[in-house]
Motif scaffolding. Sequence first.
Motif, mmCIF file in Angstrom:
data_model
loop_
_atom_site.group_PDB
_atom_site.id
_atom_site.type_symbol
_atom_site.label_atom_id
_atom_site.label_comp_id
_atom_site.label_asym_id
_atom_site.label_seq_id
_atom_site.Cartn_x
_atom_site.Cartn_y
_atom_site.Cartn_z
ATOM 1 N N ALA A 13 -4.965 -2.725 6.326
ATOM 2 C CA ALA A 13 -3.674 -2.121 6.636
ATOM 3 C C ALA A 13 -3.673 -0.630 6.314
ATOM 4 O O ALA A 13 -4.044 -0.231 5.218
ATOM 5 N N ALA A 14 -3.318 0.166 7.293
ATOM 6 C CA ALA A 14 -3.186 1.602 7.070
ATOM 7 C C ALA A 14 -1.702 1.929 7.047
ATOM 8 O O ALA A 14 -0.888 1.161 7.557
ATOM 9 N N ILE A 15 -1.395 3.042 6.471
ATOM 10 C CA ILE A 15 0.007 3.430 6.387
ATOM 11 C C ILE A 15 0.472 3.967 7.729
ATOM 12 O O ILE A 15 -0.100 4.904 8.245
ATOM 13 N N SER A 16 1.479 3.343 8.280
ATOM 14 C CA SER A 16 1.981 3.786 9.574
ATOM 15 C C SER A 16 2.973 4.924 9.410
ATOM 16 O O SER A 16 3.613 5.063 8.385
ATOM 17 N N SER A 17 3.065 5.720 10.442
ATOM 18 C CA SER A 17 3.933 6.896 10.373
ATOM 19 C C SER A 17 5.403 6.533 10.229
ATOM 20 O O SER A 17 6.190 7.290 9.692
ATOM 21 N N ASP A 18 5.759 5.354 10.717
ATOM 22 C CA ASP A 18 7.154 4.953 10.631
ATOM 23 C C ASP A 18 7.575 4.663 9.203
ATOM 24 O O ASP A 18 8.748 4.731 8.865
ATOM 25 N N VAL A 19 6.622 4.300 8.398
ATOM 26 C CA VAL A 19 6.940 3.954 7.026
ATOM 27 C C VAL A 19 7.111 5.202 6.188
ATOM 28 O O VAL A 19 8.042 5.347 5.423
ATOM 29 N N LEU A 54 0.832 -1.196 0.000
ATOM 30 C CA LEU A 54 0.000 0.000 0.000
ATOM 31 C C LEU A 54 0.873 1.256 0.000
ATOM 32 O O LEU A 54 0.670 2.180 -0.797
ATOM 33 N N THR A 55 1.831 1.256 0.884
ATOM 34 C CA THR A 55 2.716 2.406 1.018
ATOM 35 C C THR A 55 3.489 2.658 -0.266
ATOM 36 O O THR A 55 3.595 3.784 -0.741
ATOM 37 N N LYS A 56 3.990 1.589 -0.826
ATOM 38 C CA LYS A 56 4.752 1.693 -2.062
ATOM 39 C C LYS A 56 3.891 2.353 -3.131
ATOM 40 O O LYS A 56 4.314 3.288 -3.798
#
Lengths: 118, 118
Positions: free
Chosen positions: B2-8, A98-100
Amino acid sequence: MAAISSDVIRGYNDTMILYLLLEDPSYGYEISKRIRTLSEEKYIIKETTLYSAFTRMEKNGYIESYFETAENGKRRTYYRITDAGRNYYREKCEEWNLTKDVVERFISENNLVPSKGE
Amino acid sequence: MAAISSDVIRGYNDTMILYLLLEDPSYGYEISKRIRTLSEEKYIIKETTLYSAFTRMEKNGYIESYFETAENGKRRTYYRITDAGRNYYREKCEEWNLTKDVVERFISENNLVPSKGE
DNA sequence: ATATTTACTACGACAGACGAAGTACGACAG
DNA sequence: CTGTCGTACTTCGTCTGTCGTAGTAAATAT
């Protein structure tokens, strides 16, 4: 050249470690070397980062530790992944995809810059 | 899900903001909305994160601020990207590609798990 | 004998993200 | 004319993961 900054990899150290533990239990020094070789020397995890990741993940129930004395007489702390760890790893993989996907919308490959018109 | 975590995303907020500024100068509220829509609601940047990114990046010389009063009489702080900012953005893109390459070696797509044998 | 590699542990600092709260102004509904 | 909503921020304090520095200790290489 561009090196991997800690801010980028932050939050993925755990995932990388868990990936290696999926296969077999392992210990700090070995994990560190495997990350190094698997990334083709592109990423070398800091010792403190690694060991604090172990502590954190054990507290969270993602891994379990046990001691073993190697052939050479060296006492090592081995870590094995738990079911919770496997689940966490899977979630992290989904999150990564997702992040990617999101980040890439803000990355211009080959010096392409968003056009003003339209 | 899944949500985007701040660490990513940490360390890529700046990049995302700069990407939007490549096109045209903009201000906080607009940037925040554009990140939201461009990511299809998948990532919503926190206000504090956004404004502290502005401060940091201005201190680093990646952006410059100026004030402008909009038609509606609202005073806004606009930011424009500098040459240093453009360079920084380019470096971050390179870094991203490198990081992506490395991280993906530790991500198993579609529930594939590294095999023990071999 | 000494240096290097292995295998950690402890301590402290830092930076980026973020929650909570507050300010201020305009538009618009009731 | 009062209150809520949207816009456009600011301030403050906290948390978490990373990392620098340093130290310990045993095994192995030179």
